[in-house]
Write a protein that holds these residues in place. Structure first.
Motif, PDB file in Angstrom:
ATOM      1  N   TYR A   1      40.498   0.354  -1.810  1.00  0.00           N
ATOM      2  CA  TYR A   1      39.551   1.390  -1.280  1.00  0.00           C
ATOM      3  C   TYR A   1      39.003   2.294  -2.264  1.00  0.00           C
TER       4      TYR A   1
ATOM      5  N   THR B   1      46.312  -5.595   7.313  1.00  0.00           N
ATOM      6  CA  THR B   1      47.462  -4.682   8.135  1.00  0.00           C
ATOM      7  C   THR B   1      47.178  -4.627   9.288  1.00  0.00           C
TER       8      THR B   1
ATOM      9  N   GLY C   1      40.453  -1.250   9.478  1.00  0.00           N
ATOM     10  CA  GLY C   1      41.226  -0.708  10.528  1.00  0.00           C
ATOM     11  C   GLY C   1      42.119   0.213  10.242  1.00  0.00           C
ATOM     12  N   SER C   2      42.550   0.401   9.001  1.00  0.00           N
ATOM     13  CA  SER C   2      43.611   1.291   8.600  1.00  0.00           C
ATOM     14  C   SER C   2      43.177   2.639   8.555  1.00  0.00           C
TER      15      SER C   2
ATOM     16  N   ASP D   1      33.483 -13.648   5.271  1.00  0.00           N
ATOM     17  CA  ASP D   1      33.647 -14.349   4.075  1.00  0.00           C
ATOM     18  C   ASP D   1      35.222 -14.221   3.236  1.00  0.00           C
TER      19      ASP D   1
END
Ligand SMILES: Cc1cc2nc3c(=O)[nH]c(=O)nc-3n(C[C@H](O)[C@H](O)[C@H](O)COP(=O)(O)O)c2cc1C
Length: 433
Positions: free
Chosen positions: A155, A332, A225-226, A55
């Motif tokens: 985060y 990113t 993924g970072s 989403d």
């Protein structure tokens, strides 16, 4: 014999491949939920552990500051709310796990905790929450932000958010619901607790006012993924959704990296399933898939990625590598992988096709036999825990049927995926093997 692995199916509450001739008829009223109800039943018959909905929450103006490209190509809009959709799907399925995305940057934690607790009840324990921090500027503008907060701040907020949500979900102790007719007590007040959370981002008194749900806490999924995203996932997630980009070596390295981070947070690697999202395309083995991609499909692929990354990719030469100095505040890791391909001289066009059609590093384009063999082989080499089959971009009935009617039965005959549901909840099924 190979170890068993899990299967999930990736979707979006948006128009199904509306330009594919085969899908025009039923694509018209996708917003009624009927298209996804049919999909959910088919995915359940094939014994996937779950159906997952991505989403985002705005109309993208990534393209020259205008909404035109997004709307004309239905890139990020229209997209309806998948949390409402999984609530509906819980009534038309009985065993399938239902995971939807919701953002810690856009929701307040009490609202989200109550919503997922309710859906976990409605589905009798089959709900999962994909925790995202949102990476599109437009979404932030719809929820009171002047600008999308930087990734690190998002985060920070996500960490506090999940902590508050957990406290709310456990604010009713086991045994709090008494339903004692003789004494006239529904819930025991001594077992229902305020949480009195006062933090940097949230102030929440609690307790939750909903009935404790079958799983109490929905299955927590994440796909960061970072490095910060990986830490967040290693600390909180029971299901991590990764990519297959970079092939077996990168998949194995990701798994090892997450397991190392989990141990550093005092968790055992067994407490989380790592599943890799990938495109699978069944062909008769002779067709060159790339040559069948139409211009409008390419625009759609490029645009969807541009919207996620937060960069107008249409401004760059499609037949040259993407310049290395492009920066994004969005996803990113997605931009990094296109730049990495650029370093090897791979053009933007080829990089997007790689990502959308499957790099075919894993050999997932071809006959059903070829694909089933390679999916099983990849899992053997990586060590687990499964695949999330993507059919968002340009998926049509033919594509879905190739996966469900041809590839999955082969995997089942090989004994590497489930042929029935051993548990009743999503968590039981995910951790059954
Ligand atoms: C399989 C998969 C599904 C994802 N689904 C969503 C989604 O529904 N919404 C979203 O905003 N981001 C989604 N993302 C992006 C990640 O959640 C994450 O926000 C993004 O990778 C940016 O974080 P990072 O900078 O830590 O990589 C998805 C990523 C993957 C690999």
């Amino acid at each position: 014999m190979s170890k068993m692995f899990h299967l999930g199916f990736f979707s979006s509450f948006s128009p199904p491949a509306w330009h594919a001739a085969t899908d025009r008829a039923h694509g018209e009223d996708w917003w009624s939920g009927d298209y996804h109800a049919r999909l959910a039943r088919r995915v359940e018959e094939a014994c996937f552990d779950f159906l997952f909905f991505e989403d985002t929450s705005g109309v993208s103006r990534t393209f020259g500051g205008l909404m035109d490209t997004d709307l004309k190509n239905s890139l990020s809009a229209p997209k309806n709310d998948p949390v409402a959709l999984i609530s509906y799907l819980s009534a038309v399925t009985t065993r399938l796990g239902l995971i939807s995305t919701a953002s810690t940057t856009l929701y307040p934690p009490y609202l989200l905790a109550r919503l997922y607790s309710t859906i976990d009840g409605l589905s009798r324990g089959r709900a999962g929450w994909n925790i995202v921090t949102s990476s599109e500027e437009e979404s932030a503008h719809n929820y009171g932000y002047a600008a999308l907060p930087p990734s690190g701040e998002r985060y920070d907020r996500a960490e506090e958010f999940v902590e508050v949500a957990r406290q709310l979900w456990t604010s009713w102790e086991e045994g709090a619901v008494v339903r004692d007719y003789d004494r006239g007590i529904y819930a025991d007040p001594a077992k229902v607790h305020e949480i009195n959370h006062v933090g940097k981002h949230f102030r929440v008194r609690g307790p939750l006012n909903s009935h404790p749900s079958p799983q109490r806490i929905p299955v927590l999924a994440q796909a960061g993924g970072s490095p910060r995203g990986r830490d967040f996932a290693a600390q909180n997630a029971e299901l991590i959704m990764a990519t297959t980009i970079g092939g077996i070596e990168a998949m194995r390295a990701f798994r090892e990296d997450i397991h190392g981070r989990m141990k550093a947070f005092g968790r055992s690697p067994d407490e989380c399933r790592i599943m890799y999202a990938t495109h699978v395309h069944v062909t008769d083995g002779t067709r060159d898939l790339r040559s069948t991609v139409t211009d409008s499909q390419l625009v759609s692929m490029l645009g969807k990625h541009a919207a996620h990354i937060g960069v107008d990719l249409f401004q760059y030469d499609l037949d040259a590598p993407l310049p290395q100095d492009v920066v994004a505040n969005g996803t990113t890791s997605m931009l990094d992988s296109i730049k990495e391909k650029g370093k090897q001289g791979i053009t933007l066009r080829e990089a997007i096709l790689d990502v959308c059609l499957g790099d075919d590093e894993l050999g997932l384009v071809g006959t059903a036999d070829h694909i089933a063999h390679n999916l099983a082989g990849a899992m053997d080499a990586v060590g687990g825990d499964g695949f999330i089959i993507m059919a968002t971009q340009n998926a049509n009935e033919e594509h879905v049927s190739g996966i469900i009617d041809e590839v999955v039965p082969r995997l089942q005959r090989m004994g590497v995926v489930r042929t029935d549901y051993s548990g009743t909840t999503l968590r039981e099924n995910l951790f059954a093997f």
